[in-house]
Design an enzyme around this catalytic site. Structure first.
Site, PDB file in Angstrom:
ATOM      1  N   TRP A  46       0.849  -1.209   0.000  1.00  0.00           N
ATOM      2  CA  TRP A  46       0.000   0.000   0.000  1.00  0.00           C
ATOM      3  C   TRP A  46       0.874   1.245   0.000  1.00  0.00           C
ATOM      4  O   TRP A  46       1.877   1.302   0.724  1.00  0.00           O
ATOM      5  CB  TRP A  46      -0.871  -0.002   1.250  1.00  0.00           C
ATOM      6  CG  TRP A  46      -1.435   1.320   1.652  1.00  0.00           C
ATOM      7  CD1 TRP A  46      -0.755   2.339   2.277  1.00  0.00           C
ATOM      8  CD2 TRP A  46      -2.767   1.785   1.462  1.00  0.00           C
ATOM      9  NE1 TRP A  46      -1.611   3.415   2.488  1.00  0.00           N
ATOM     10  CE2 TRP A  46      -2.860   3.094   1.999  1.00  0.00           C
ATOM     11  CE3 TRP A  46      -3.919   1.219   0.900  1.00  0.00           C
ATOM     12  CZ2 TRP A  46      -4.029   3.845   1.989  1.00  0.00           C
ATOM     13  CZ3 TRP A  46      -5.089   1.962   0.897  1.00  0.00           C
ATOM     14  CH2 TRP A  46      -5.135   3.263   1.435  1.00  0.00           C
ATOM     15  N   ASN A  48       0.523   5.685   0.374  1.00  0.00           N
ATOM     16  CA  ASN A  48      -0.270   6.907   0.363  1.00  0.00           C
ATOM     17  C   ASN A  48       0.641   8.096   0.109  1.00  0.00           C
ATOM     18  O   ASN A  48       1.331   8.121  -0.911  1.00  0.00           O
ATOM     19  CB  ASN A  48      -1.238   7.031   1.551  1.00  0.00           C
ATOM     20  CG  ASN A  48      -0.682   6.801   2.928  1.00  0.00           C
ATOM     21  OD1 ASN A  48      -0.339   5.682   3.276  1.00  0.00           O
ATOM     22  ND2 ASN A  48      -0.603   7.833   3.743  1.00  0.00           N
ATOM     23  N   ASP A  49       0.648   9.099   0.933  1.00  0.00           N
ATOM     24  CA  ASP A  49       1.192  10.419   0.610  1.00  0.00           C
ATOM     25  C   ASP A  49       2.584  10.444  -0.043  1.00  0.00           C
ATOM     26  O   ASP A  49       3.483   9.724   0.407  1.00  0.00           O
ATOM     27  CB  ASP A  49       1.329  11.261   1.879  1.00  0.00           C
ATOM     28  CG  ASP A  49       0.153  11.115   2.811  1.00  0.00           C
ATOM     29  OD1 ASP A  49      -0.855  10.525   2.419  1.00  0.00           O
ATOM     30  OD2 ASP A  49       0.276  11.592   3.944  1.00  0.00           O
ATOM     31  N   GLN A  65       4.629   7.242   1.682  1.00  0.00           N
ATOM     32  CA  GLN A  65       4.117   6.421   2.767  1.00  0.00           C
ATOM     33  C   GLN A  65       3.854   5.021   2.212  1.00  0.00           C
ATOM     34  O   GLN A  65       3.176   4.867   1.179  1.00  0.00           O
ATOM     35  CB  GLN A  65       2.812   7.021   3.306  1.00  0.00           C
ATOM     36  CG  GLN A  65       3.010   8.289   4.105  1.00  0.00           C
ATOM     37  CD  GLN A  65       3.553   7.999   5.484  1.00  0.00           C
ATOM     38  OE1 GLN A  65       2.826   7.588   6.373  1.00  0.00           O
ATOM     39  NE2 GLN A  65       4.846   8.214   5.677  1.00  0.00           N
ATOM     40  N   TRP A  73      -3.733   0.179   4.467  1.00  0.00           N
ATOM     41  CA  TRP A  73      -2.945   1.141   5.233  1.00  0.00           C
ATOM     42  C   TRP A  73      -2.447   0.493   6.533  1.00  0.00           C
ATOM     43  O   TRP A  73      -3.159  -0.276   7.160  1.00  0.00           O
ATOM     44  CB  TRP A  73      -3.804   2.381   5.540  1.00  0.00           C
ATOM     45  CG  TRP A  73      -3.025   3.454   6.220  1.00  0.00           C
ATOM     46  CD1 TRP A  73      -2.326   4.443   5.625  1.00  0.00           C
ATOM     47  CD2 TRP A  73      -2.849   3.622   7.635  1.00  0.00           C
ATOM     48  NE1 TRP A  73      -1.706   5.218   6.577  1.00  0.00           N
ATOM     49  CE2 TRP A  73      -2.017   4.741   7.823  1.00  0.00           C
ATOM     50  CE3 TRP A  73      -3.294   2.921   8.755  1.00  0.00           C
ATOM     51  CZ2 TRP A  73      -1.631   5.183   9.084  1.00  0.00           C
ATOM     52  CZ3 TRP A  73      -2.906   3.362  10.018  1.00  0.00           C
ATOM     53  CH2 TRP A  73      -2.087   4.489  10.172  1.00  0.00           C
ATOM     54  N   PHE A 108       5.555   8.615   9.801  1.00  0.00           N
ATOM     55  CA  PHE A 108       4.499   9.271   9.038  1.00  0.00           C
ATOM     56  C   PHE A 108       5.088  10.307   8.076  1.00  0.00           C
ATOM     57  O   PHE A 108       6.298  10.468   7.970  1.00  0.00           O
ATOM     58  CB  PHE A 108       3.488   9.900  10.007  1.00  0.00           C
ATOM     59  CG  PHE A 108       2.361   8.972  10.409  1.00  0.00           C
ATOM     60  CD1 PHE A 108       2.460   7.596  10.254  1.00  0.00           C
ATOM     61  CD2 PHE A 108       1.179   9.479  10.954  1.00  0.00           C
ATOM     62  CE1 PHE A 108       1.416   6.748  10.625  1.00  0.00           C
ATOM     63  CE2 PHE A 108       0.123   8.646  11.325  1.00  0.00           C
ATOM     64  CZ  PHE A 108       0.238   7.283  11.155  1.00  0.00           C
ATOM     65  N   SER A 109       4.183  11.071   7.458  1.00  0.00           N
ATOM     66  CA  SER A 109       4.583  11.931   6.347  1.00  0.00           C
ATOM     67  C   SER A 109       5.518  13.064   6.749  1.00  0.00           C
ATOM     68  O   SER A 109       5.531  13.498   7.903  1.00  0.00           O
ATOM     69  CB  SER A 109       3.339  12.519   5.687  1.00  0.00           C
ATOM     70  OG  SER A 109       2.742  11.523   4.912  1.00  0.00           O
ATOM     71  N   ARG A 172       1.048  16.693  13.033  1.00  0.00           N
ATOM     72  CA  ARG A 172       1.897  15.941  12.087  1.00  0.00           C
ATOM     73  C   ARG A 172       2.096  16.618  10.731  1.00  0.00           C
ATOM     74  O   ARG A 172       1.441  17.565  10.385  1.00  0.00           O
ATOM     75  CB  ARG A 172       1.300  14.547  11.856  1.00  0.00           C
ATOM     76  CG  ARG A 172      -0.085  14.533  11.255  1.00  0.00           C
ATOM     77  CD  ARG A 172      -0.508  13.091  10.940  1.00  0.00           C
ATOM     78  NE  ARG A 172      -1.882  13.019  10.489  1.00  0.00           N
ATOM     79  CZ  ARG A 172      -2.928  12.865  11.282  1.00  0.00           C
ATOM     80  NH1 ARG A 172      -2.766  12.761  12.592  1.00  0.00           N
ATOM     81  NH2 ARG A 172      -4.152  12.817  10.764  1.00  0.00           N
ATOM     82  N   ASP A 173       3.015  16.004   9.978  1.00  0.00           N
ATOM     83  CA  ASP A 173       3.278  16.269   8.550  1.00  0.00           C
ATOM     84  C   ASP A 173       4.067  17.555   8.328  1.00  0.00           C
ATOM     85  O   ASP A 173       3.589  18.501   7.674  1.00  0.00           O
ATOM     86  CB  ASP A 173       1.972  16.288   7.735  1.00  0.00           C
ATOM     87  CG  ASP A 173       1.136  15.030   7.926  1.00  0.00           C
ATOM     88  OD1 ASP A 173       1.709  14.009   8.324  1.00  0.00           O
ATOM     89  OD2 ASP A 173      -0.089  15.073   7.673  1.00  0.00           O
TER      90      ASP A 173
HETATM   91  C1  FRU Z   1      -2.535  11.703   5.093  1.00  0.00           C
HETATM   92  C2  FRU Z   1      -1.956  11.054   6.332  1.00  0.00           C
HETATM   93  C3  FRU Z   1      -0.969  11.963   7.028  1.00  0.00           C
HETATM   94  C4  FRU Z   1      -0.106  10.997   7.796  1.00  0.00           C
HETATM   95  C5  FRU Z   1      -0.029   9.829   6.857  1.00  0.00           C
HETATM   96  C6  FRU Z   1       0.004   8.493   7.527  1.00  0.00           C
HETATM   97  O1  FRU Z   1      -2.973  10.787   4.160  1.00  0.00           O
HETATM   98  O2  FRU Z   1      -2.991  10.645   7.203  1.00  0.00           O
HETATM   99  O3  FRU Z   1      -1.572  12.948   7.832  1.00  0.00           O
HETATM  100  O4  FRU Z   1       1.147  11.497   8.110  1.00  0.00           O
HETATM  101  O5  FRU Z   1      -1.175   9.905   6.020  1.00  0.00           O
HETATM  102  O6  FRU Z   1       0.175   7.477   6.609  1.00  0.00           O
END
Ligand code: FRU
Length: 507
Positions: A46, A48-49, A65, A73, A108-109, A172-173
């Site tokens: 999987w 993501n970001d 991610q 996820w 995380f991101s 976060r992020d």
């Molecule tokens: C956005 C998010 C971020 C986080 C990450 C975790 O899609 O939820 O806020 O850091 O994905 O995978």
């Protein structure tokens, strides 16, 4: 700075090996029916970001991610691909695995910058579930730092910004940049009152960070968190963008589970942000979230989004992988909007362009253009002023079963529509984008991959990204005109095939 990270750095290479083995295992049975040819995706697992987008030592780096242990996820790692030219990409070793206590439940991101010492420096969020298992009681999140001399192997430096209040549930992020000798960081916060905010910190040395201000607070009290915020200059303006949790759909807008957009305004270091436009979505499709921008060495502002599969069913999960980026896009200012255009380099993937010239289609008429397109880069211009058909467009991913995704201009709505109601696989439903009709013409560019469609409207004034999972068999493209008083007039139409982005094919 946490000094106890040396052992964890050693542990990381073992964790990364283990994760890579899992990816390889999943890859062995990956089904490629919808696996992208010209979009970044993990070899398996999987994603993501987009994370850590950067240009370092002669290559573009895109981290992401990644769950290496399944197509859902979880277990967040950082995967990595790189490219010399934004066209051809190389799979790199996985970059980051959770090893520190503060990132027990995921790395995380975050973002990447070239540091004052010349090393690629990433800032990311170390994540733990407050209750040890899930989101129900919120998260324990801290901003962490890691450095690399090659963009491939990272050394963790530990936490640089701990969460200052234990009533904060999301923190976060981080996105970082340098300006006028000072480092700036913004990240998303859900306050104890559950308001979505973006906080700004500054630093002289990249390690010690001081709270500067709340640079943005979402006006809607229902918006409880702003994920993956970004803040960047464009010409004489500043853009703040974020991925909003809690935004409700209204009319054609914000119809996805979570929605990513931006506001444009002005900002001076040391001051507040002054918003000058309304909030606009980055993308009007079903699947777009958590975009991150970065600056290319030639000064262009580029963005990748994650094509987020928000709504079930998500059929690619059965195939050993899940999730892809959009194609890289160049961002520029267009009045109170951002224009987003696939980077010009992307056209280097075009092969065997077929030019259909101008076409006049009778009402309720159709014309089959291509019998089997796994990928396509389509350009077409519709003469709106001279056409009377009610809907004019293309059935894409059209299989013998009748399955297809319709991309058309809808004269009743006065908008471009991407409609998946004829799909057997995946979430259905439609999305629309507004059209400026003042020129009497509509320009569309449509990028088709094995499982996705991106529609670029009028040179990027609007853009739509959606998954589209074709049924079995050849995947045709058909031009259609529907209902109305007369013909559809297409000024020009051309279709190219798109080559693969991978330096080495997976198999
Ligand atoms: C956005 C998010 C971020 C986080 C990450 C975790 O899609 O939820 O806020 O850091 O994905 O995978």
């Amino acid at each position: 700075m946490n000094q106890s990270v040396t052992k964890e750095n050693a542990d990381m290479s073992a964790q990364l090996d283990k994760a890579q083995k899992s990816i390889d295992r999943l890859f062995a049975t990956r089904n490629d029916r919808w696996y992208p040819q010209c979009h970044i995706a993990s070899k398996a697992g999987w994603i993501n970001d987009p994370n850590g987008l950067s240009y370092y030592k002669g290559r573009y780096h895109a981290y992401f991610q990644l769950n290496p242990y399944g197509s859902e996820w979880g277990n967040m790692h950082w995967g990595h691909v790189s490219s010399a030219d934004l066209v051809t990409w190389r799979r790199e070793p996985l970059a980051m695995a959770p090893t520190l206590e503060v990132e027990k439940d995921g790395v995380f991101s975050g973002s990447a910058v070239v540091g004052d010492d010349g090393r690629l420096t990433i800032y990311y969020t170390g994540h733990r579930w407050r209750n040890g298992v899930n989101d129900d009681d919120g998260n324990l999140q801290e901003q962490c730092m890691a450095v690399s001399s090659d963009g491939i192997h990272f050394e963790k430096k530990g936490v640089v910004i701990p969460c200052p209040d234990d009533k904060i549930l999301h923190f976060r992020d981080p996105k970082v940049w340098k300006m006028g000798g000072l480092w700036y960081m913004v990240f998303g916060v859900s306050t104890p009152a559950q308001r979505g905010e973006i906080w700004m910190y500054t630093s002289n040395d990249m390690e010690h960070w001081t709270f500067d201000r709340v640079i943005y607070r979402h006006p809607d009290p229902e918006v409880f968190m702003l994920e993956c915020p970004d803040m960047f200059p464009l010409e004489d303006k500043w853009v703040i963008c974020y991925s909003a949790m809690g935004l409700k759909p209204h009319g054609f807008e914000a119809r996805n589970h979570n929605n990513a957009g931006y506001v444009i305004g002005s900002w001076q270091p040391g001051g507040d942000f002054h918003q000058e436009t309304e909030f606009h979505l980055w993308d009007d499709g079903h699947n777009f979230y958590a975009p991150q921008t970065f600056q290319a060495p030639d000064g262009r502002r580029l963005v990748f989004g994650w094509m987020s599969p928000f709504t079930e069913p998500i059929p690619m999960q059965e195939d050993g992988w899940c999730g892809q980026f959009t194609v890289p896009r160049e961002v520029s200012l267009a009045g109170d909007h951002l224009r987003c255009l696939p980077v010009r380099e992307f056209s280097d993937l075009d092969q065997d362009r077929q030019d259909f010239g101008s076409i006049e289609l009778e009402v309720n008429g159709s014309q089959d253009l291509v019998d089997d397109a796994q990928t396509a880069d389509i350009t077409m211009e519709i003469d709106l002023a001279k056409s009377q058909a009610e809907r004019i467009g293309l059935e894409i991913h059209r299989t013998q079963s009748g399955d297809h995704t319709l991309v058309c201009y809808d004269d009743q709505l006065g908008r471009v529509v991407l409609d998946r109601h004829c799909n057997t696989y995946g979430d259905r439903g439609y999305r629309t984008a507004p059209v400026d009709k003042s020129s009497g013409k509509l320009k569309l560019r449509i990028i088709v991959d094995r499982g996705s469609i991106e529609v670029v409207v009028n040179d990027g004034l609007e853009i739509m990204s959606s998954y589209s999972f074709p049924a079995q068999g050849p995947r045709g493209i058909r031009l259609i005109a529907e209902s109305g008083e007369g013909k559809a007039l297409i000024d020009s139409l051309a279709i190219a095939r798109l080559g693969t982005i991978w330096e080495e094919p997976d198999r």
